[in-house]
Design a protein around this motif. Structure first.
Motif, PDB file in Angstrom:
ATOM      1  N   SER A  71      42.870  32.015 -32.278  1.00 29.32           N
ATOM      2  CA  SER A  71      43.065  31.904 -30.837  1.00 29.32           C
ATOM      3  C   SER A  71      44.548  31.726 -30.552  1.00 29.32           C
ATOM      4  O   SER A  71      45.277  31.113 -31.333  1.00 29.32           O
ATOM      5  N   ARG A 121      47.532  32.364 -23.714  1.00 29.37           N
ATOM      6  CA  ARG A 121      47.950  33.526 -22.925  1.00 29.37           C
ATOM      7  C   ARG A 121      49.441  33.429 -22.610  1.00 29.37           C
ATOM      8  O   ARG A 121      49.944  32.401 -22.170  1.00 29.37           O
ATOM      9  N   ARG A 181      45.027  38.745 -21.436  1.00 29.02           N
ATOM     10  CA  ARG A 181      43.578  38.701 -21.650  1.00 29.02           C
ATOM     11  C   ARG A 181      43.040  40.021 -22.185  1.00 29.02           C
ATOM     12  O   ARG A 181      41.984  40.054 -22.803  1.00 29.02           O
ATOM     13  N   ASN A 223      42.491  40.119 -25.951  1.00 24.23           N
ATOM     14  CA  ASN A 223      41.327  39.439 -26.516  1.00 24.23           C
ATOM     15  C   ASN A 223      40.368  40.474 -27.109  1.00 24.23           C
ATOM     16  O   ASN A 223      40.047  41.469 -26.482  1.00 24.23           O
ATOM     17  N   HIS A 274      38.845  38.835 -35.407  1.00 24.51           N
ATOM     18  CA  HIS A 274      38.714  38.661 -33.959  1.00 24.51           C
ATOM     19  C   HIS A 274      39.739  37.638 -33.478  1.00 24.51           C
ATOM     20  O   HIS A 274      39.961  36.624 -34.137  1.00 24.51           O
ATOM     21  N   TYR A 332      40.960  35.416 -29.914  1.00 19.48           N
ATOM     22  CA  TYR A 332      40.639  34.998 -28.557  1.00 19.48           C
ATOM     23  C   TYR A 332      41.930  34.586 -27.847  1.00 19.48           C
ATOM     24  O   TYR A 332      42.732  33.818 -28.382  1.00 19.48           O
ATOM     25  N   VAL A 333      42.122  35.085 -26.636  1.00 18.98           N
ATOM     26  CA  VAL A 333      43.254  34.707 -25.796  1.00 18.98           C
ATOM     27  C   VAL A 333      42.749  33.696 -24.780  1.00 18.98           C
ATOM     28  O   VAL A 333      41.812  33.982 -24.018  1.00 18.98           O
ATOM     29  N   VAL A 334      43.324  32.501 -24.755  1.00 18.28           N
ATOM     30  CA  VAL A 334      42.788  31.394 -23.968  1.00 18.28           C
ATOM     31  C   VAL A 334      43.831  30.884 -22.983  1.00 18.28           C
ATOM     32  O   VAL A 334      45.043  31.086 -23.168  1.00 18.28           O
TER      33      VAL A 334
END
Length: 487
Positions: A34, A37, A297, A300, A322, A324-326
């Motif tokens: 992760s 952003r 985003r 992601n 994978h 994730y952009v948080v």
């Protein structure tokens, strides 16, 4: 049936043999789980070609290719634009500096590159890269930056003092290889810009080659020397390690203030550089590294690295990961509802909240650093601004005597988002003690004792004795009567 089984066995043996002949091995994709952003993201696709030659490395987001590295193409790096994914391929930098090279030196460098561009790792494993470097006591590497307004150039926070000749310096020699590094040798110390004990040919043979290179390389005589083009220190990978070493020394707190302290600091930092840092010098290339300037985003999703070897095998391998952009909360979790005092039998109810994040934060309660029972906690989420979310968690239970440790009970709420965000809020409640009424002690009365004297055995004395006994008896009756009335 037996014939078919024999065919299957032969095919299996062939496949196993073919697998052992495959040279493209250990393909591994390193992608952060992760990222926040707007932050910079670095991905690495690691592989081992052994004796094969690289053909291409392709990067995919989902099923769409957005970057390709082909070492035989000019330029080797190609970017296929995807909205929201900005590959860091062209940014502003200071121009690289190097010595002015005559035409003959340029031809020598080109010939050296062509002769060694297809060397395998095993061939490079036999090479010891050595060099000298100078470390100044007070040196400005021109990498520090200050943010200032117009007219603030010479203000104290924006001004850095300099010392003539860097305040003195130390000259060091070292060597690295694929499998390790030599001891670092301080060959001279200079003060005021003038050398003291320069490294000449005689000292180099006796203090460097005989004492360090020969024991490290395992040669006794006739150490083979690689032909190196003149005025080409940039081809030596140890230059990157010198840069790392000097960064480590400048980051020390407190900084060295004397040449002896500088020498000790450099030797200590050299020993602390791990071998992994030396090994990665050969991997930090565009063929294995990709950087995204500011994650959006759109970034992601699933990423794929596809590595292909050149002819004649054209072996290809794919690996996936994978990311994730948080959006992280601007502050830590908040707690409400905890009273200052509690006692056994009272009900405790506390709410914890974390605001404006994507995804919603995971909230957990702890009582005296122990996780709370799940049946005492319930969670909910609600939409916030835009696509962000708020997270709420409530804990409720009846306080027991064992919840207090030394008269205190600690309630902690922890908020986490993947492995990139972890913050806590802890509050303390005291044990309420009931006031106690002091118990009055019964009244203590003194007993008066009168002595009885024995008289002679005569009639008169007997009457006196009976009279005395009767008098004492009356006193006892009077005392106990008043004692009963008092109680």
């Amino acid at each position: 049936m037996i014939k078919n089984f024999s065919v299957v066995v032969k095919i299996a043996i062939f496949l196993l043999t073919l697998q052992g002949m495959v040279c493209l091995r250990n393909v591994h994709l390193v992608v952060p789980e992760s990222v926040e952003r707007g932050s910079r993201v670095e991905m690495r696709c690691l592989y081992d070609l052994e004796q094969e030659v690289l053909y291409t490395v392709k990067w995919y987001r989902g099923d769409r290719e957005f970057c390709r590295y082909s070492p035989r193409d000019v330029p080797p790096l190609k970017i296929f634009r995807i909205p929201g994914i900005d590959v860091d391929s062209l940014t502003a930098h200071r121009p690289a500096k190097g010595p002015k090279l005559p035409a003959q030196h340029r031809r020598d460098r080109l010939e050296f590159a062509r002769n060694h561009c297809e060397w395998t790792l095993e061939q490079w494993r036999t090479v010891l890269f050595s060099d000298e470097t100078r470390v100044c006591l007070f040196c400005n590497d021109r990498r520090r930056r200050v943010y200032r307004r117009q007219g603030e150039r010479f203000t104290q926070p924006c001004f850095e003092e300099s010392v003539e000749y860097g305040g003195g310096s130390c000259m060091f020699w070292g060597g690295i290889s694929v499998d390790g590094k030599t001891e670092l040798v301080c060959v001279s110390r200079t003060r005021g810009g003038r050398g003291q004990g320069s490294l000449n040919a005689g000292r180099y043979i006796t203090e460097i080659l005989e004492e360090h290179v020969v024991p490290y390389a395992g040669y006794e005589v006739d150490i083979p020397v690689m032909h190196w083009p003149a005025r080409s220190p940039d081809l030596n990978p140890i230059e990157h390690l010198w840069d790392d070493l000097k960064r480590r020394v400048r980051a020390r707190d407190p900084a060295p203030t004397t040449l002896q302290e500088l020498q000790d600091a450099v030797l200590e930092e050299w020993e602390q550089i791990p071998q992994e840092a030396v090994a990665t010098l050969r991997e930090a290339t565009d063929a294995q590294r990709l950087s995204i300037q500011a994650a959006t985003r759109t970034a992601n999703g699933r990423y794929t690295c596809e590595v292909s070897a050149d002819a004649p095998s054209f072996q290809t391998a794919q690996v996936h990961a994978h990311m994730y952009v948080v959006d992280l909360p601007k502050s830590g979790p908040e707690m409400q509802g905890l009273n200052q005092y509690y006692r056994a039998g009272m009900k405790l109810k506390v709410e914890c909240s974390s605001h404006n994040s994507l995804p919603a934060a995971n909230l957990s309660f702890f009582i005296n650093s122990e996780p709370a029972h799940k049946q005492h906690v319930w969670h909910r989420v609600s939409p916030a601004n835009g696509s962000l979310w708020n997270a709420y968690s409530t804990i409720q239970f009846v306080v027991q005597k064992h919840h207090f440790i030394r008269g205190k009970m600690k309630i902690r709420c922890t908020a986490n988002i993947y492995s990139i965000y972890l913050k806590s809020n802890e509050q303390c409640a005291l044990e309420e003690r009931l006031p106690t009424t002091p118990v009055s002690l019964p009244e203590i009365n003194e007993v008066i004792l009168y002595p009885i004297h024995r008289m002679a055995d005569t009639a008169d004395s007997a009457d006196k004795i009976h009279g005395s006994l009767f008098f004492v008896l009356l006193i006892d009756i009077w005392y106990f009567t008043h004692l009963i009335d008092a109680n």
